[in-house]
Design an enzyme around this catalytic site. Structure first.
Site, PDB file in Angstrom:
ATOM      1  N   ASN A   4       0.864  -1.175   0.000  1.00 39.83           N
ATOM      2  CA  ASN A   4       0.000   0.000   0.000  1.00 39.83           C
ATOM      3  C   ASN A   4       0.898   1.223   0.000  1.00 39.83           C
ATOM      4  OD1 ASN A   4      -1.759   2.069   0.551  1.00 39.83           O
ATOM      5  ND2 ASN A   4      -2.217   1.429   2.655  1.00 39.83           N
ATOM      6  N   TRP A   5       0.962   1.871  -1.135  1.00 38.99           N
ATOM      7  CA  TRP A   5       1.892   3.001  -1.273  1.00 38.99           C
ATOM      8  C   TRP A   5       1.371   4.296  -0.671  1.00 38.99           C
ATOM      9  CZ3 TRP A   5       4.248   2.702  -6.916  1.00 38.99           C
ATOM     10  CH2 TRP A   5       5.153   1.622  -6.966  1.00 38.99           C
ATOM     11  N   LYS A   6       0.108   4.295  -0.244  1.00 35.21           N
ATOM     12  CA  LYS A   6      -0.490   5.514   0.321  1.00 35.21           C
ATOM     13  C   LYS A   6      -0.263   6.693  -0.646  1.00 35.21           C
ATOM     14  CE  LYS A   6       0.033   3.373   4.715  1.00 35.21           C
ATOM     15  NZ  LYS A   6       0.086   3.482   6.163  1.00 35.21           N
ATOM     16  N   HIS A  90      -9.505   1.325   4.788  1.00 38.82           N
ATOM     17  CA  HIS A  90      -8.232   1.462   5.497  1.00 38.82           C
ATOM     18  C   HIS A  90      -8.432   2.409   6.690  1.00 38.82           C
ATOM     19  CE1 HIS A  90      -4.118   2.622   6.413  1.00 38.82           C
ATOM     20  NE2 HIS A  90      -3.754   1.496   5.811  1.00 38.82           N
ATOM     21  N   GLU A  92      -6.746   4.766   7.801  1.00 39.80           N
ATOM     22  CA  GLU A  92      -6.499   6.190   7.521  1.00 39.80           C
ATOM     23  C   GLU A  92      -7.723   6.811   6.867  1.00 39.80           C
ATOM     24  OE1 GLU A  92      -2.783   5.653   5.479  1.00 39.80           O
ATOM     25  OE2 GLU A  92      -1.851   5.113   7.381  1.00 39.80           O
ATOM     26  N   GLU A 162      -5.338  -4.654  10.571  1.00 40.56           N
ATOM     27  CA  GLU A 162      -4.341  -3.602  10.740  1.00 40.56           C
ATOM     28  C   GLU A 162      -4.596  -2.848  12.032  1.00 40.56           C
ATOM     29  OE1 GLU A 162      -2.359  -2.637   6.800  1.00 40.56           O
ATOM     30  OE2 GLU A 162      -3.995  -1.240   7.056  1.00 40.56           O
ATOM     31  N   GLY A 168       2.587   2.543  10.561  1.00 43.15           N
ATOM     32  CA  GLY A 168       3.525   3.659  10.375  1.00 43.15           C
ATOM     33  C   GLY A 168       4.247   4.070  11.648  1.00 43.15           C
ATOM     34  N   SER A 208       3.545  -1.851  10.159  1.00 43.24           N
ATOM     35  CA  SER A 208       5.002  -1.897  10.343  1.00 43.24           C
ATOM     36  C   SER A 208       5.614  -3.257   9.987  1.00 43.24           C
ATOM     37  CB  SER A 208       5.381  -1.488  11.765  1.00 43.24           C
ATOM     38  OG  SER A 208       4.977  -0.150  12.003  1.00 43.24           O
ATOM     39  N   GLY A 229       2.908  -1.087   4.155  1.00 39.23           N
ATOM     40  CA  GLY A 229       2.924   0.324   3.773  1.00 39.23           C
ATOM     41  C   GLY A 229       4.339   0.768   3.451  1.00 39.23           C
ATOM     42  N   GLY A 230       4.966   1.441   4.404  1.00 40.46           N
ATOM     43  CA  GLY A 230       6.287   2.053   4.206  1.00 40.46           C
ATOM     44  C   GLY A 230       7.311   1.144   3.540  1.00 40.46           C
TER      45      GLY A 230
HETATM   46  P1  PGA Z   1       2.928   0.483   7.466  1.00 41.82           P
HETATM   47  O1  PGA Z   1       1.461   0.660   6.860  1.00 41.82           O
HETATM   48  O2  PGA Z   1       3.475  -0.819   6.957  1.00 41.82           O
HETATM   49  O3  PGA Z   1       3.703   1.676   6.988  1.00 41.82           O
HETATM   50  O4  PGA Z   1       2.777   0.468   8.968  1.00 41.82           O
HETATM   51  C1  PGA Z   1       0.594  -0.425   6.702  1.00 41.82           C
HETATM   52  C2  PGA Z   1      -0.719   0.032   6.112  1.00 41.82           C
HETATM   53  O5  PGA Z   1      -1.244   1.061   6.541  1.00 41.82           O
HETATM   54  O6  PGA Z   1      -1.286  -0.608   5.196  1.00 41.82           O
END
Ligand code: PGA
Length: 244
Positions: A4-6, A90, A92, A162, A168, A208, A229-230
């Site tokens: 997930n590149w956000k 998600h 967010e 999640e 993050g 993470s 994500g990251g």
């Molecule tokens: P993260 O994000 O790996 O940067 O913690 C995961 C996500 O929100 O899908």
């Protein structure tokens, strides 16, 4: 394994990611690989992934087929580009953009209708966990986000667990904490859709996930994959997660 590149990367950066990533996962046949870039970069990602097993997904969509909804995109639009997946609900989006169980359910149904595989996200905040409400929140998200689905529709979705406190933040849930939550999700699936549906449901862990903790997470039989994500932004890092 889903990335997930956000809200990161331009189209040119997307192209250069795939130039490196393709070769690194050329022989990775043990899992499905999906990358979800920001919507404007879906065409660049689809072109970059052409001829590989890497699927491309969107990070969000709207439930209506078309209409006066400025700024939104429909499932059919995403599908027609060549996308296979879409992330729905998600945390967010729940946190900053007013996503609710009701909108998650509508989007999940619309995604299925458009021929996309929805990755439905559930998970508790730190306050929920500290107040002993983890199971209640997970059950509420599962119930609210999937209760309108038929058993056949449910068999086509993926669920991502999640925990918001792990996203993050560098604080991964321990493999045991993650597996516990996955069991709660499977228990809900079993009571709502039956044992077989629960058994074949694929649940991804997200929060993470890094190259150095993926092995421990994947050693839990309850954990079927990861939503990253990251660590999915760098081709070498994401490839080493895929090839754990
Ligand atoms: P993260 O994000 O790996 O940067 O913690 C995961 C996500 O929100 O899908």
């Amino acid at each position: 394994m889903a990335g997930n590149w956000k809200m990161y990367k331009t189209a040119a950066e997307t192209t250069s990611f795939f130039e490196k990533f393709r070769a690194l996962v050329e022989r990775s046949e043990h899992c499905e690989i999906v990358i979800c870039p920001p919507a404007p970069n879906l065409p660049a990602a689809i072109a970059g992934a052409q001829g590989t097993r890497v699927g491309i997904g969107a990070q969000n969509m709207f439930w209506a087929k078309e209409g006066a909804y400025t700024g939104e995109v429909s499932g059919a639009m995403i599908r027609s580009l060549g996308c296979s997946h879409v992330i729905v609900g998600h945390s967010e989006r729940r946190q900053y953009f007013g996503e609710t169980n009701e909108s998650v359910l509508k989007k999940t149904l619309a995604a299925l209708d458009a021929g996309l595989t929805p990755i439905v996200c559930v998970g508790e905040t730190l306050e929920h966990r500290e107040a002993g409400q983890t199971e209640a929140v997970i059950t509420d998200h599962c119930q609210g986000g999937t209760s309108g689905l038929s058993a056949e529709q449910f068999s086509k979705i993926l669920i991502a667990y999640e925990p918001v406190w792990a996203i993050g933040t560098g604080k991964t849930a321990t493999p045991e904490i993650a597996a516990d939550a996955h069991r709660m999700i499977r228990a809900h699936a079993s009571s709502a859709f039956g044992q077989e549906a629960a058994k074949s449901l694929r649940i991804l862990y997200g929060g993470s996930v890094k190259p150095d903790n993926i092995k421990g997470l994947m050693a839990q039989p309850e954990i079927d994959g990861a939503l990253v994500g990251g660590a999915s932004l760098d081709p070498i890092s994401f490839a080493s997660i895929v090839n754990f």
